[in-house]
Design an enzyme around this catalytic site. Structure first.
Site, mmCIF file in Angstrom:
data_model
loop_
_atom_site.group_PDB
_atom_site.id
_atom_site.type_symbol
_atom_site.label_atom_id
_atom_site.label_comp_id
_atom_site.label_asym_id
_atom_site.label_seq_id
_atom_site.Cartn_x
_atom_site.Cartn_y
_atom_site.Cartn_z
ATOM 1 N N LYS A 20 -6.340 -9.763 -5.161
ATOM 2 C CA LYS A 20 -7.420 -10.388 -4.331
ATOM 3 C C LYS A 20 -8.791 -9.307 -4.365
ATOM 4 O O LYS A 20 -8.725 -8.284 -4.475
ATOM 5 C CB LYS A 20 -6.714 -10.195 -2.833
ATOM 6 C CG LYS A 20 -7.754 -10.421 -1.628
ATOM 7 C CD LYS A 20 -7.180 -9.995 -0.345
ATOM 8 C CE LYS A 20 -7.305 -8.475 0.000
ATOM 9 N NZ LYS A 20 -8.100 -8.137 1.185
ATOM 10 N N LYS A 68 -12.482 -4.394 -1.186
ATOM 11 C CA LYS A 68 -13.483 -3.303 -1.188
ATOM 12 C C LYS A 68 -12.747 -2.091 -1.789
ATOM 13 O O LYS A 68 -13.243 -1.435 -2.842
ATOM 14 C CB LYS A 68 -13.958 -2.852 0.117
ATOM 15 C CG LYS A 68 -14.696 -3.747 1.024
ATOM 16 C CD LYS A 68 -15.061 -3.287 2.369
ATOM 17 C CE LYS A 68 -15.061 -4.287 3.428
ATOM 18 N NZ LYS A 68 -13.814 -4.249 4.030
ATOM 19 N N LYS A 99 0.791 -1.205 -0.013
ATOM 20 C CA LYS A 99 -0.142 0.222 0.076
ATOM 21 C C LYS A 99 0.898 1.196 -0.023
ATOM 22 O O LYS A 99 0.592 2.249 -0.708
ATOM 23 C CB LYS A 99 -0.971 0.039 1.469
ATOM 24 C CG LYS A 99 -2.211 -1.100 0.899
ATOM 25 C CD LYS A 99 -3.058 -0.753 2.212
ATOM 26 C CE LYS A 99 -4.307 -2.048 2.019
ATOM 27 N NZ LYS A 99 -5.236 -2.042 2.685
HETATM 28 N N1 AQP Z 1 -10.757 -11.652 -1.234
HETATM 29 C C1 AQP Z 1 -10.798 -12.094 0.065
HETATM 30 N N2 AQP Z 1 -10.806 -13.611 -0.004
HETATM 31 C C2 AQP Z 1 -10.908 -14.046 1.404
HETATM 32 N N3 AQP Z 1 -11.049 -13.263 2.291
HETATM 33 C C3 AQP Z 1 -10.975 -11.997 2.323
HETATM 34 N N4 AQP Z 1 -11.154 -11.144 3.099
HETATM 35 C C4 AQP Z 1 -10.993 -9.869 2.596
HETATM 36 N N5 AQP Z 1 -10.970 -9.923 1.269
HETATM 37 C C5 AQP Z 1 -10.899 -11.298 0.912
HETATM 38 C C6 AQP Z 1 -11.201 -11.191 4.674
HETATM 39 O O1 AQP Z 1 -12.439 -10.414 4.970
HETATM 40 C C7 AQP Z 1 -12.247 -9.895 6.483
HETATM 41 C C8 AQP Z 1 -12.567 -8.159 6.361
HETATM 42 O O2 AQP Z 1 -11.586 -7.824 5.616
HETATM 43 P P1 AQP Z 1 -10.997 -6.296 5.119
HETATM 44 O O3 AQP Z 1 -12.122 -5.615 5.806
HETATM 45 O O4 AQP Z 1 -9.609 -5.765 5.384
HETATM 46 O O5 AQP Z 1 -11.745 -6.503 3.730
HETATM 47 P P2 AQP Z 1 -10.874 -5.949 2.527
HETATM 48 O O6 AQP Z 1 -12.071 -6.352 1.468
HETATM 49 O O7 AQP Z 1 -9.990 -6.320 1.953
HETATM 50 O O8 AQP Z 1 -11.157 -4.391 2.459
HETATM 51 P P3 AQP Z 1 -10.388 -3.410 2.102
HETATM 52 O O9 AQP Z 1 -10.897 -2.081 2.679
HETATM 53 O O10 AQP Z 1 -10.366 -3.469 0.611
HETATM 54 O O11 AQP Z 1 -8.986 -3.353 2.517
HETATM 55 P P4 AQP Z 1 -7.699 -3.874 1.924
HETATM 56 O O12 AQP Z 1 -7.472 -3.016 0.605
HETATM 57 O O13 AQP Z 1 -6.588 -3.442 2.895
HETATM 58 O O14 AQP Z 1 -7.571 -5.432 1.532
HETATM 59 C C9 AQP Z 1 -10.615 -10.388 6.727
HETATM 60 O O15 AQP Z 1 -10.650 -11.356 7.400
HETATM 61 C C10 AQP Z 1 -10.205 -10.791 5.530
HETATM 62 O O16 AQP Z 1 -9.077 -11.693 5.662
#
Ligand code: AQP
Length: 329
Positions: free
Chosen positions: A193, A196, A111
């Site tokens: 991955k 969001k 990031k």
């Molecule tokens: N693609 C994924 N596959 C499996 N598990 C996932 N998680 C997130 N993406 C995947 C798991 O969901 C939980 C919440 O994670 P988060 O709020 O960090 O979700 P995110 O979608 O990854 O959010 P952001 O805002 O986009 O953050 P970044 O960009 O930092 O990843 C966790 O248990 C996560 O492992």
């Protein structure tokens, strides 16, 4: 009863990656563990945001989690900023966390490399995460694979603190991750991955039409140009992974045979996936619609959750401060 803790950022809409990697597991585990599920809004403010959006997303995240099956009478569901002990413990843990451990976190490096100006919060994010978990002295943390390295750091932090302030009887357990079969769901871009912040998601509450608009153009096995070409499901990053998560075993076998045998085109395969995806997500979407028309029920559930969380958080912090020679308020 052992404790679990897990968090989710209100940084966008709940998506199927969150659901398969974490939330579906939370719903199952809430009956086996004393469970704390936290909407981690302090983590979400590390990226630029609009306050009104954050407020709405926090509420919507609670709606999504409740609709997905988190039962607030069984598990403790709450918002991080309503329990100030999270940030208090994070400061304390910062004082025993080596800088080098934070600098080598893959998510930080990734990031930070995409940002012009890197804020200290991005570096310290895993310390706040360690505080989130250790505050409840959780043994198990159900998360997706992307969080495993951060959890390793939580164990280092727990170990460091125990060695320094509670050497005879370790006070903090070293929390272990609990992964699901879909530990890392690929996003609709077929590359990163599903996340969001990357806009490559299928939202958990999206309508069948909106989901189909995303599935139809989604990448499949790149070597398969025509329906008559045999495909390889293992090289189909999105659709086959979703079939394995949402379709019955018989359908997954059918997909495999018909793809390899060039009997189904990718659109046939996607239509079959849509049917199974929609079958699982429709009741969730319907519960969410119902909750959206009763925002007071959601707020009440979160307030009760925060009050329950604060009791444990206060107990932990009292013991931590006692052991560290810090006067209590
Ligand atoms: N693609 C994924 N596959 C499996 N598990 C996932 N998680 C997130 N993406 C995947 C798991 O969901 C939980 C919440 O994670 P988060 O709020 O960090 O979700 P995110 O979608 O990854 O959010 P952001 O805002 O986009 O953050 P970044 O960009 O930092 O990843 C966790 O248990 C996560 O492992």
């Amino acid at each position: 009863m052992s404790r679990i803790f897990s968090g989710i950022q209100p940084s966008g809409d709940l998506h199927v990656g969150n659901y398969l990697g974490a939330v579906k597991n939370w719903v199952a585990l809430q009956h086996q563990f004393e469970s704390f599920f936290c909407i981690v809004n302090y983590h979400a403010i590390i990226a630029p945001y609009e306050p009104a959006d954050l407020r709405r997303r926090t509420h919507d995240m609670a709606v999504g989690l409740l609709a997905a099956g988190i039962d607030p009478t069984v598990a403790t569901l709450y918002v991080q900023s309503q329990v100030p002990e999270h940030t208090e413990l994070a400061w304390i843990l910062n004082t025993i966390t080596p800088l080098g451990e934070l600098e080598r976190q893959t998510q930080f490096k990734d990031k930070a490399s995409r940002q012009e100006q890197v804020m200290a919060g991005l570096l310290n994010y895993p310390v706040l995460q360690a505080a989130d978990i250790l505050l409840y002295r959780a043994d198990v943390v159900p998360v997706g694979e992307d969080q495993v390295q951060h959890l390793e750091l939580s164990r280092v932090v727990a170990r460091n603190w125990n060695a320094r302030f509670s050497p005879d009887t370790p006070f903090f357990p070293e929390p272990q991750p609990k992964l699901t079969p879909t530990r890392r769901l690929v996003g609709l871009d077929g590359q990163a991955k599903m996340s969001k912040s990357l806009g490559n998601t299928i939202g958990l509450l999206e309508t069948p039409d909106a989901i189909w608009d995303k599935l139809r153009p989604a990448v499949t096995d790149p070597a398969r140009q025509r329906k008559t070409d045999p495909g390889n499901p293992d090289l189909c990053p999105i659709i086959y992974q979703l079939h394995r998560a949402f379709s019955p075993e018989g359908t997954v076998r059918e997909v495999e045979e018909n793809c390899r045998g060039a009997k189904w085109g990718c659109i046939d395969c996607k239509k079959s996936l849509l049917t199974n995806l929609v079958a699982e997500l429709t009741p969730i979407r319907e519960r969410a619609t119902e909750l959206q028309s009763h925002p007071e029920r959601v707020t009440e559930a979160l307030d009760i959750g925060a009050a329950k969380a604060r009791v444990i958080a206060h107990q932990t912090l009292t013991e931590v401060k006692n052991k560290m020679g810090l006067p209590l308020a």
